[in-house]
Design a protein around this motif. Sequence first.
Motif, PDB file in Angstrom:
ATOM      1  N   TRP A   1      29.852  34.000  25.061  1.00 51.95           N
ATOM      2  CA  TRP A   1      30.157  33.932  26.458  1.00 51.95           C
ATOM      3  C   TRP A   1      30.935  35.555  26.419  1.00 51.95           C
ATOM      4  N   THR A   2      30.528  36.779  24.874  1.00 56.30           N
ATOM      5  CA  THR A   2      31.671  37.434  25.006  1.00 56.30           C
ATOM      6  C   THR A   2      30.563  39.207  26.187  1.00 56.30           C
ATOM      7  N   ILE A   3      29.668  38.527  27.333  1.00 59.68           N
ATOM      8  CA  ILE A   3      29.660  39.783  27.740  1.00 59.68           C
ATOM      9  C   ILE A   3      29.923  39.384  28.817  1.00 59.68           C
ATOM     10  N   TYR A   4      30.488  38.364  29.096  1.00 56.69           N
ATOM     11  CA  TYR A   4      31.022  38.059  30.891  1.00 56.69           C
ATOM     12  C   TYR A   4      32.310  38.742  30.973  1.00 56.69           C
ATOM     13  N   ASP A   5      32.592  39.430  31.897  1.00 55.44           N
ATOM     14  CA  ASP A   5      34.548  40.154  32.604  1.00 55.44           C
ATOM     15  C   ASP A   5      35.176  38.788  32.907  1.00 55.44           C
ATOM     16  N   LEU A   6      34.371  37.545  33.360  1.00 55.46           N
ATOM     17  CA  LEU A   6      35.422  37.031  33.923  1.00 55.46           C
ATOM     18  C   LEU A   6      34.737  35.248  33.958  1.00 55.46           C
ATOM     19  N   VAL A   7      35.249  33.966  33.002  1.00 54.66           N
ATOM     20  CA  VAL A   7      34.980  33.089  32.466  1.00 54.66           C
ATOM     21  C   VAL A   7      35.966  32.175  33.270  1.00 54.66           C
ATOM     22  N   ILE A   8      35.164  31.481  34.348  1.00 56.89           N
ATOM     23  CA  ILE A   8      35.809  29.939  34.970  1.00 56.89           C
ATOM     24  C   ILE A   8      35.376  28.547  34.069  1.00 56.89           C
ATOM     25  N   ASN A   9      36.701  27.784  34.384  1.00 54.76           N
ATOM     26  CA  ASN A   9      36.250  26.339  35.045  1.00 54.76           C
ATOM     27  C   ASN A   9      36.888  25.832  36.326  1.00 54.76           C
ATOM     28  N   SER A  10      35.064  25.447  36.516  1.00 54.57           N
ATOM     29  CA  SER A  10      35.148  24.788  37.785  1.00 54.57           C
ATOM     30  C   SER A  10      35.770  23.587  37.810  1.00 54.57           C
ATOM     31  N   GLY A  11      35.928  22.585  36.369  1.00 58.99           N
ATOM     32  CA  GLY A  11      36.610  21.776  36.804  1.00 58.99           C
ATOM     33  C   GLY A  11      37.726  21.510  36.987  1.00 58.99           C
ATOM     34  N   SER A  12      38.359  22.369  37.525  1.00 56.88           N
ATOM     35  CA  SER A  12      39.846  23.004  37.037  1.00 56.88           C
ATOM     36  C   SER A  12      39.853  23.589  39.105  1.00 56.88           C
ATOM     37  N   PHE A  13      38.300  23.366  40.083  1.00 52.81           N
ATOM     38  CA  PHE A  13      38.847  23.974  41.159  1.00 52.81           C
ATOM     39  C   PHE A  13      37.545  23.582  41.931  1.00 52.81           C
ATOM     40  N   ASP A  14      37.513  23.564  43.631  1.00 51.58           N
ATOM     41  CA  ASP A  14      36.666  23.376  43.965  1.00 51.58           C
ATOM     42  C   ASP A  14      35.662  24.882  44.017  1.00 51.58           C
ATOM     43  N   ALA A  15      34.437  24.482  44.811  1.00 56.02           N
ATOM     44  CA  ALA A  15      33.814  25.589  45.063  1.00 56.02           C
ATOM     45  C   ALA A  15      33.912  27.011  45.429  1.00 56.02           C
ATOM     46  N   ASP A  16      35.081  26.774  46.743  1.00 54.10           N
ATOM     47  CA  ASP A  16      36.096  27.338  47.278  1.00 54.10           C
ATOM     48  C   ASP A  16      37.115  28.451  46.588  1.00 54.10           C
ATOM     49  N   GLY A  17      37.236  27.569  45.523  1.00 55.94           N
ATOM     50  CA  GLY A  17      38.701  28.705  44.813  1.00 55.94           C
ATOM     51  C   GLY A  17      37.874  29.036  43.404  1.00 55.94           C
ATOM     52  N   VAL A  18      36.800  28.313  43.108  1.00 61.64           N
ATOM     53  CA  VAL A  18      35.829  29.850  42.541  1.00 61.64           C
ATOM     54  C   VAL A  18      35.498  30.881  42.638  1.00 61.64           C
ATOM     55  N   ALA A  19      35.184  30.468  44.006  1.00 62.45           N
ATOM     56  CA  ALA A  19      34.426  31.556  44.535  1.00 62.45           C
ATOM     57  C   ALA A  19      35.812  32.564  45.353  1.00 62.45           C
ATOM     58  N   ASP A  20      36.889  32.288  45.226  1.00 60.46           N
ATOM     59  CA  ASP A  20      38.327  33.110  45.851  1.00 60.46           C
ATOM     60  C   ASP A  20      38.252  34.016  44.029  1.00 60.46           C
ATOM     61  N   LEU A  21      37.980  33.207  43.233  1.00 65.40           N
ATOM     62  CA  LEU A  21      38.573  34.033  42.189  1.00 65.40           C
ATOM     63  C   LEU A  21      37.489  34.923  41.635  1.00 65.40           C
ATOM     64  N   ILE A  22      36.265  34.511  42.000  1.00 60.59           N
ATOM     65  CA  ILE A  22      35.211  35.793  41.113  1.00 60.59           C
ATOM     66  C   ILE A  22      35.904  36.775  42.774  1.00 60.59           C
ATOM     67  N   ILE A  23      36.076  36.943  43.772  1.00 59.99           N
ATOM     68  CA  ILE A  23      36.219  38.271  44.850  1.00 59.99           C
ATOM     69  C   ILE A  23      37.498  38.475  44.165  1.00 59.99           C
ATOM     70  N   LYS A  24      38.072  37.929  44.009  1.00 58.12           N
ATOM     71  CA  LYS A  24      39.996  38.372  43.617  1.00 58.12           C
ATOM     72  C   LYS A  24      39.365  39.564  42.625  1.00 58.12           C
ATOM     73  N   ALA A  25      38.406  38.626  41.553  1.00 63.18           N
ATOM     74  CA  ALA A  25      38.912  39.725  40.529  1.00 63.18           C
ATOM     75  C   ALA A  25      37.415  40.269  40.520  1.00 63.18           C
ATOM     76  N   ALA A  26      36.582  41.112  41.618  1.00 64.52           N
ATOM     77  CA  ALA A  26      35.227  41.964  41.813  1.00 64.52           C
ATOM     78  C   ALA A  26      36.671  42.648  42.531  1.00 64.52           C
ATOM     79  N   GLU A  27      38.043  42.555  43.304  1.00 64.39           N
ATOM     80  CA  GLU A  27      38.540  43.547  44.102  1.00 64.39           C
ATOM     81  C   GLU A  27      39.091  44.165  42.849  1.00 64.39           C
ATOM     82  N   LEU A  28      39.537  43.243  42.209  1.00 60.48           N
ATOM     83  CA  LEU A  28      40.459  44.205  41.029  1.00 60.48           C
ATOM     84  C   LEU A  28      39.402  45.081  40.063  1.00 60.48           C
ATOM     85  N   LYS A  29      38.589  44.578  39.367  1.00 62.41           N
ATOM     86  CA  LYS A  29      36.919  45.489  39.380  1.00 62.41           C
ATOM     87  C   LYS A  29      36.837  46.440  39.329  1.00 62.41           C
TER      88      LYS A  29
END
Length: 179
Positions: free
Chosen positions: A145-173
């Motif tokens: 997994w070392t090539i990834y900028d963000l690793v998310i455990n989707s067992g802790s979030f629903d699909a919208d929550g996962v998407a929101d994390l990705i969008i926030k990471a994209a904004e920060l990037k």
Amino acid sequence: MKITISGPPGSGTTSAAKIVAQKLGLKLISAGEIFRQLAAKKGMTLEEFSQYAEENPEIDRLIDQTQKEMAEKERDAVVEGRLSGWFVKDADLKVWIFAEPEIRYSRIAKREGKDLAAVRHDTKLREELEKRRYWKFYSIDIDNWTIYDLVINSGSFDADGVADLIIKAAELKIKVDQR
């Protein structure tokens, strides 16, 4: 912005990718959809088609090359697939989504209306076959997994929550890249 979203079966990559693409107004390029369409054309289950692909390397190469070429033509896109992070070299953000195996098996069973024990067996087999193919064809260790900028455990979030994390990471990037 170009975002790759990868992860094992049942981790929620497709759901998250669809939401991210929709919310950001980006094109979605999905290796899983290409794979499913080819399996359906052959009248095979995903597990049968995975076994077929193991013996016919042109299948994986066709899917991977098609997705890579589609992604290269786009300036802004969400590229979803197990190997997207490896093949889309110019991605601005590379995401790996995972979940505990039993959570993933349960999601797949529910989505496909299948027996959990059968899904568990079939998914384990599919993952073993894919892991061997990725190493054999590309020398890619899918568990790296070392090539990834963000690793998310989707067992802790629903699909919208996962998407929101990705969008926030994209904004920060974007902020970091603009410095």
